[in-house]
Scaffold this motif. Structure first.
Motif, PDB file in Angstrom:
ATOM      1  N   ALA A 112       0.866  -1.323  -0.012  1.00 26.60           N
ATOM      2  CA  ALA A 112      -0.080  -0.160   0.040  1.00 26.60           C
ATOM      3  C   ALA A 112       0.935   1.125  -0.091  1.00 26.60           C
ATOM      4  O   ALA A 112       1.699   1.256   0.894  1.00 26.60           O
ATOM      5  N   ILE A 113       0.928   1.950  -1.008  1.00 23.27           N
ATOM      6  CA  ILE A 113       1.702   3.043  -1.231  1.00 23.27           C
ATOM      7  C   ILE A 113       0.970   4.551  -0.943  1.00 23.27           C
ATOM      8  O   ILE A 113      -0.299   4.749  -1.323  1.00 23.27           O
ATOM      9  N   ALA A 114       1.328   5.396   0.321  1.00 19.38           N
ATOM     10  CA  ALA A 114       0.732   6.286   0.771  1.00 19.38           C
ATOM     11  C   ALA A 114       1.557   7.665   0.055  1.00 19.38           C
ATOM     12  O   ALA A 114       2.712   7.710   0.319  1.00 19.38           O
ATOM     13  N   GLY A 185       1.543  -4.366   7.901  1.00 24.11           N
ATOM     14  CA  GLY A 185       3.042  -4.703   7.381  1.00 24.11           C
ATOM     15  C   GLY A 185       3.144  -4.209   6.103  1.00 24.11           C
ATOM     16  O   GLY A 185       4.273  -4.639   5.505  1.00 24.11           O
ATOM     17  N   VAL A 186       2.282  -3.598   5.293  1.00 22.69           N
ATOM     18  CA  VAL A 186       2.584  -3.071   3.874  1.00 22.69           C
ATOM     19  C   VAL A 186       2.482  -1.908   3.435  1.00 22.69           C
ATOM     20  O   VAL A 186       2.681  -1.744   2.370  1.00 22.69           O
ATOM     21  N   LEU A 187       2.749  -1.057   4.246  1.00 24.55           N
ATOM     22  CA  LEU A 187       2.476   0.437   4.148  1.00 24.55           C
ATOM     23  C   LEU A 187       4.005   0.897   3.836  1.00 24.55           C
ATOM     24  O   LEU A 187       5.013   0.592   4.194  1.00 24.55           O
ATOM     25  N   LYS A 188       4.066   1.648   2.538  1.00 27.42           N
ATOM     26  CA  LYS A 188       5.191   2.345   2.232  1.00 27.42           C
ATOM     27  C   LYS A 188       4.865   4.080   1.960  1.00 27.42           C
ATOM     28  O   LYS A 188       3.813   4.064   1.206  1.00 27.42           O
ATOM     29  N   ARG A 189       5.458   4.647   2.455  1.00 27.57           N
ATOM     30  CA  ARG A 189       5.240   6.347   2.292  1.00 27.57           C
ATOM     31  C   ARG A 189       6.162   6.878   1.255  1.00 27.57           C
ATOM     32  O   ARG A 189       7.437   6.510   1.322  1.00 27.57           O
ATOM     33  N   VAL A 190       5.523   7.730   0.454  1.00 31.65           N
ATOM     34  CA  VAL A 190       6.461   8.170  -0.771  1.00 31.65           C
ATOM     35  C   VAL A 190       6.187   9.678  -0.822  1.00 31.65           C
ATOM     36  O   VAL A 190       4.859  10.112  -1.032  1.00 31.65           O
ATOM     37  N   ASP A 191       7.082  10.458  -0.893  1.00 29.71           N
ATOM     38  CA  ASP A 191       7.028  11.928  -1.035  1.00 29.71           C
ATOM     39  C   ASP A 191       6.513  12.145  -2.353  1.00 29.71           C
ATOM     40  O   ASP A 191       7.037  12.014  -3.499  1.00 29.71           O
ATOM     41  N   GLY A 192       5.382  12.680  -2.475  1.00 30.59           N
ATOM     42  CA  GLY A 192       4.757  13.113  -3.804  1.00 30.59           C
ATOM     43  C   GLY A 192       5.059  14.546  -4.517  1.00 30.59           C
ATOM     44  O   GLY A 192       4.467  14.966  -5.467  1.00 30.59           O
ATOM     45  N   VAL A 193       6.028  15.187  -3.754  1.00 31.28           N
ATOM     46  CA  VAL A 193       6.172  16.579  -4.316  1.00 31.28           C
ATOM     47  C   VAL A 193       7.433  16.462  -4.998  1.00 31.28           C
ATOM     48  O   VAL A 193       8.508  15.754  -4.669  1.00 31.28           O
ATOM     49  N   ILE A 203       8.209   5.677  -6.124  1.00 30.26           N
ATOM     50  CA  ILE A 203       7.352   4.684  -5.899  1.00 30.26           C
ATOM     51  C   ILE A 203       8.010   3.070  -6.546  1.00 30.26           C
ATOM     52  O   ILE A 203       7.579   2.124  -5.678  1.00 30.26           O
ATOM     53  N   PHE A 204       8.646   3.154  -7.599  1.00 26.04           N
ATOM     54  CA  PHE A 204       9.448   2.108  -7.970  1.00 26.04           C
ATOM     55  C   PHE A 204      10.342   1.512  -7.019  1.00 26.04           C
ATOM     56  O   PHE A 204      10.157   0.342  -6.590  1.00 26.04           O
ATOM     57  N   ALA A 205      10.971   2.371  -6.379  1.00 23.60           N
ATOM     58  CA  ALA A 205      11.873   2.263  -5.079  1.00 23.60           C
ATOM     59  C   ALA A 205      11.114   1.519  -4.133  1.00 23.60           C
ATOM     60  O   ALA A 205      11.621   0.486  -3.362  1.00 23.60           O
ATOM     61  N   ALA A 206      10.120   2.087  -3.714  1.00 24.57           N
ATOM     62  CA  ALA A 206       9.090   1.461  -2.602  1.00 24.57           C
ATOM     63  C   ALA A 206       8.706   0.195  -2.814  1.00 24.57           C
ATOM     64  O   ALA A 206       8.561  -0.541  -2.062  1.00 24.57           O
TER      65      ALA A 206
END
Ligand code: ADP
Ligand code: AMP
Length: 209
Positions: A112-114, A185-193, A203-206
């Motif tokens: 899950a990508i936030a 245990g599936v959450l990944k946070r990604v900076d969207g700016v 996102i690919f890295a996450a």
């Protein structure tokens, strides 16, 4: 990484649709956007007036409606091996229903990508969003200008008043889905700016691809 089930979360304007359209090709799974399904149904004259009212004013449509749409969509052949869920789940009830639907098929949410964007940027991102009605391509009048021949539509809920209501709905109902996936245990946070391409790389890295 074909065959994975991935959720994209984030407030309206975070860049979920933009990134989903890029990733879906590379990951070989379809984008399942409840917002796109609802808008297509509205354009075809098939959406009940009370649902149109809820959407256009910036409210959520009832859980059972979107759960039913996703259940149907997941049965189509292109979605049986995995999907990229965009704008769904938006409540914990929807997240639990999605887990149940996947578990019936022996699957689960893999990641899950936030996508995180400072709230001060979201009104400008949404109010200046335009979509090409022929291709579904998402543009921004300032950050990603459309070509001159695009047939642009401005979403009925991309007004400042409706976006403020959508941000309230996000804070009240949807933000709780983030700790839900964190616990799983599936959450990944990604900076969207940053540039769209830069966010795609994050996102690919996450996703570990
Ligand atoms: P969401 O699906 O999360 O509501 P969209 O992908 O539709 O968000 O993006 C909202 C608006 O912001 C669109 O006009 C899009 O062109 C623009 N946008 C998307 N990603 C970025 C970015 N990284 N930087 C600037 N603008 C962006
Ligand atoms: P979106 O395109 O994801 O921004 O969704 C547009 C609108 O459709 C939302 O503001 C809601 O009114 C409705 N909608 C889309 N997905 C959902 C969902 N999962 N739950 C409830 N309402 C939704």
């Amino acid at each position: 990484m074909g065959g994975k089930n991935i959720v994209f979360m984030g407030p309206p304007g975070a860049g979920k649709g933009t990134q989903a359209k890029i990733l879906t090709e590379k990951l070989n799974v379809p984008q399942l956007s409840t917002g796109d399904i609802l808008r297509a149904s509205k354009a075809a004259g098939k959406l009940a007036p009370e649902l149109i009212k809820a959407m256009d004013s910036g409210g959520l449509v009832p859980d059972e409606v979107v759960i039913g749409l996703i259940d149907d969509r997941m049965q189509q052949p292109d979605a049986v091996n995995g999907a990229l869920f965009d704008g769904f789940p938006r409540t914990v009830v929807q997240a639990e229903a999605l887990n149940a639907m996947l578990s019936k098929r022996g699957k689960r949410i893999d990641v899950a990508i936030a996508i995180e964007v400072d709230p001060s940027l979201l009104i400008e991102r949404t109010v200046l969003r335009r979509t090409d009605k022929r291709t579904g391509q998402i543009y921004h009048l300032k950050y990603n200008p459309p070509p001159p021949d695009a047939e642009l539509v401005h979403r009925a809920d991309d007004t400042e008043v409706a976006v403020k209501k959508r941000l309230d709905a996000y804070a009240r109902d949807t933000s709780a889905v983030i700790p839900f996936y964190e616990k799983e245990g599936v959450l990944k946070r990604v900076d969207g700016v940053g540039d769209v391409g830069e966010v795609t790389k994050r996102i690919f890295a996450a996703l570990g691809v």
